[in-house]
Structures are given as C-alpha cells and as structure tokens.
Write a protein that holds these residues in place. Structure first.
Motif, PDB file in Angstrom:
ATOM      1  N   LYS A   1      -5.808  -3.660   0.461  1.00 16.39           N
ATOM      2  CA  LYS A   1      -5.214  -2.334   0.636  1.00 16.39           C
ATOM      3  C   LYS A   1      -3.998  -2.141  -0.272  1.00 16.39           C
ATOM      4  O   LYS A   1      -3.531  -1.030  -0.460  1.00 16.39           O
ATOM      5  CB  LYS A   1      -4.796  -2.136   2.086  1.00 16.39           C
ATOM      6  N   ASP A   2      -3.499  -3.229  -0.811  1.00 15.33           N
ATOM      7  CA  ASP A   2      -2.322  -3.189  -1.669  1.00 15.33           C
ATOM      8  C   ASP A   2      -2.744  -3.105  -3.135  1.00 15.33           C
ATOM      9  O   ASP A   2      -3.916  -2.914  -3.445  1.00 15.33           O
ATOM     10  CB  ASP A   2      -1.480  -4.459  -1.447  1.00 15.33           C
ATOM     11  N   ALA A   3      -1.783  -3.215  -4.006  1.00 14.71           N
ATOM     12  CA  ALA A   3      -2.027  -3.254  -5.451  1.00 14.71           C
ATOM     13  C   ALA A   3      -1.337  -4.495  -5.994  1.00 14.71           C
ATOM     14  O   ALA A   3      -0.477  -5.085  -5.337  1.00 14.71           O
ATOM     15  CB  ALA A   3      -1.467  -2.005  -6.122  1.00 14.71           C
TER      16      ALA A   3
ATOM     17  N   ILE B   1       2.089   2.369  -3.524  1.00 17.22           N
ATOM     18  CA  ILE B   1       1.140   2.651  -4.612  1.00 17.22           C
ATOM     19  C   ILE B   1       1.315   4.069  -5.139  1.00 17.22           C
ATOM     20  O   ILE B   1       1.203   4.311  -6.340  1.00 17.22           O
ATOM     21  CB  ILE B   1      -0.316   2.396  -4.159  1.00 17.22           C
TER      22      ILE B   1
ATOM     23  N   ARG C   1       1.431   5.327  -9.241  1.00 18.57           N
ATOM     24  CA  ARG C   1       0.538   6.333  -9.834  1.00 18.57           C
ATOM     25  C   ARG C   1       1.281   7.384 -10.647  1.00 18.57           C
ATOM     26  O   ARG C   1       0.678   8.106 -11.430  1.00 18.57           O
ATOM     27  CB  ARG C   1      -0.299   6.987  -8.738  1.00 18.57           C
TER      28      ARG C   1
ATOM     29  N   TYR D   1      -2.616  -1.586 -12.851  1.00 17.21           N
ATOM     30  CA  TYR D   1      -2.636  -2.367 -11.614  1.00 17.21           C
ATOM     31  C   TYR D   1      -4.061  -2.660 -11.156  1.00 17.21           C
ATOM     32  O   TYR D   1      -5.019  -1.989 -11.514  1.00 17.21           O
ATOM     33  CB  TYR D   1      -1.811  -1.695 -10.510  1.00 17.21           C
TER      34      TYR D   1
ATOM     35  N   LYS E   1      -6.571  -3.501  -7.748  1.00 15.75           N
ATOM     36  CA  LYS E   1      -6.675  -3.372  -6.294  1.00 15.75           C
ATOM     37  C   LYS E   1      -6.554  -4.770  -5.705  1.00 15.75           C
ATOM     38  O   LYS E   1      -7.166  -5.725  -6.194  1.00 15.75           O
ATOM     39  CB  LYS E   1      -8.004  -2.741  -5.904  1.00 15.75           C
ATOM     40  N   TRP E   2      -5.771  -4.877  -4.651  1.00  9.37           N
ATOM     41  CA  TRP E   2      -5.491  -6.171  -4.014  1.00  9.37           C
ATOM     42  C   TRP E   2      -5.653  -5.964  -2.517  1.00  9.37           C
ATOM     43  O   TRP E   2      -4.678  -5.912  -1.781  1.00  9.37           O
ATOM     44  CB  TRP E   2      -4.073  -6.614  -4.391  1.00  9.37           C
TER      45      TRP E   2
ATOM     46  N   GLU F   1       0.811  -1.223   0.000  1.00 10.99           N
ATOM     47  CA  GLU F   1       0.000   0.000   0.000  1.00 10.99           C
ATOM     48  C   GLU F   1       0.844   1.272   0.000  1.00 10.99           C
ATOM     49  O   GLU F   1       0.571   2.210  -0.751  1.00 10.99           O
ATOM     50  CB  GLU F   1      -0.921  -0.019   1.225  1.00 10.99           C
TER      51      GLU F   1
END
Length: 124
Positions: free
Chosen positions: A59-61, A42, A46, A54, A56-57, A39
């Motif tokens: 709260k992570d990517a 990220i 961007r 990417y 969404k995973w 997170e």
C-alpha cells in the motif's frame, strides 16, 4: 554481485543503465536500498518529479536508491525486479545474457510479460 554498470543517455528516454561488461543470465545486477514512503504521503510524491520514479511497495511506495530508479521500461525487458521487503531492497536480475553496451531494461508493470498500459507512452 560484481556487475559492471554505467549510466548513460538513452535515446528518447533520458538516462538509463547500461552493461559495461557482459552479464550472464539470472545474474543479480543491482540491489537498491529503498526509502519507504507511507501510503498517506504518496499524494505528495505525485506532485513532484519523483512521481515517475517510485515503486509500489504494497500500500506504500518506495524510492529506490543506487541505480534502481534509473532502469528504463521495455515491454521486451532483459531484466526483472523483485521487491525484497524483508531487507528493504529492490533486486534486479538479468532474464537473459546481456551484452556489453546494451541498455538494461525492466517492465514497469512488475511482470516481464505484462503488456498493460502505463502512465506514459513508452518508447520501445
């Protein structure tokens, strides 16, 4: 999974994934391993071209390897994706029979029926 896919130009969308043979409904089209981006990192994604690729995973990517990041968006998709966090893959399944030569699309919102606006103006 033994589905014939090819990457070709999609008018107005850049590269896309196409069926090079008929694909039946509810068929696993692709299992893309992912690289999970924490997170706090990220913000860095961007600022790069990866911001458009990417997933969404939680709260992570996650960056999908294989063909996973090349499926284009549609609000009338013929495929859907599912996050398999246990195996760290994104699985893509056909929602209907797909004819040879058809582009395979997913709804970037995750739910095939979700009509929410995206960060770009989709060509659909």
């Amino acid at each position: 999974m033994n589905v014939a896919l090819e990457v070709k130009e999609s008018p107005g969308k850049g590269r896309g994934v196409f069926a090079s043979a008929p694909i039946p409904e509810r068929c696993c089209i692709e299992r893309s391993p992912v690289i999970v981006i924490p997170e706090e990192q990220i913000v860095h994604i961007r600022r790069t071209e990866l911001c458009n690729y990417y997933f969404k995973w939680g709260k992570d990517a996650a960056i999908a390897l294989g063909l996973g990041s090349l499926f284009n968006h549609s609000y009338r998709p013929n495929a859907a994706f599912y996050l398999n966090k246990k195996e760290q893959v994104i699985e893509f399944y056909s929602l209907q029979p797909i004819c040879q030569g058809d582009e395979i699309t997913v709804n970037y919102n995750g739910d095939p029926k979700d009509q929410s606006r995206l960060w770009f103006n989709p060509i659909d």
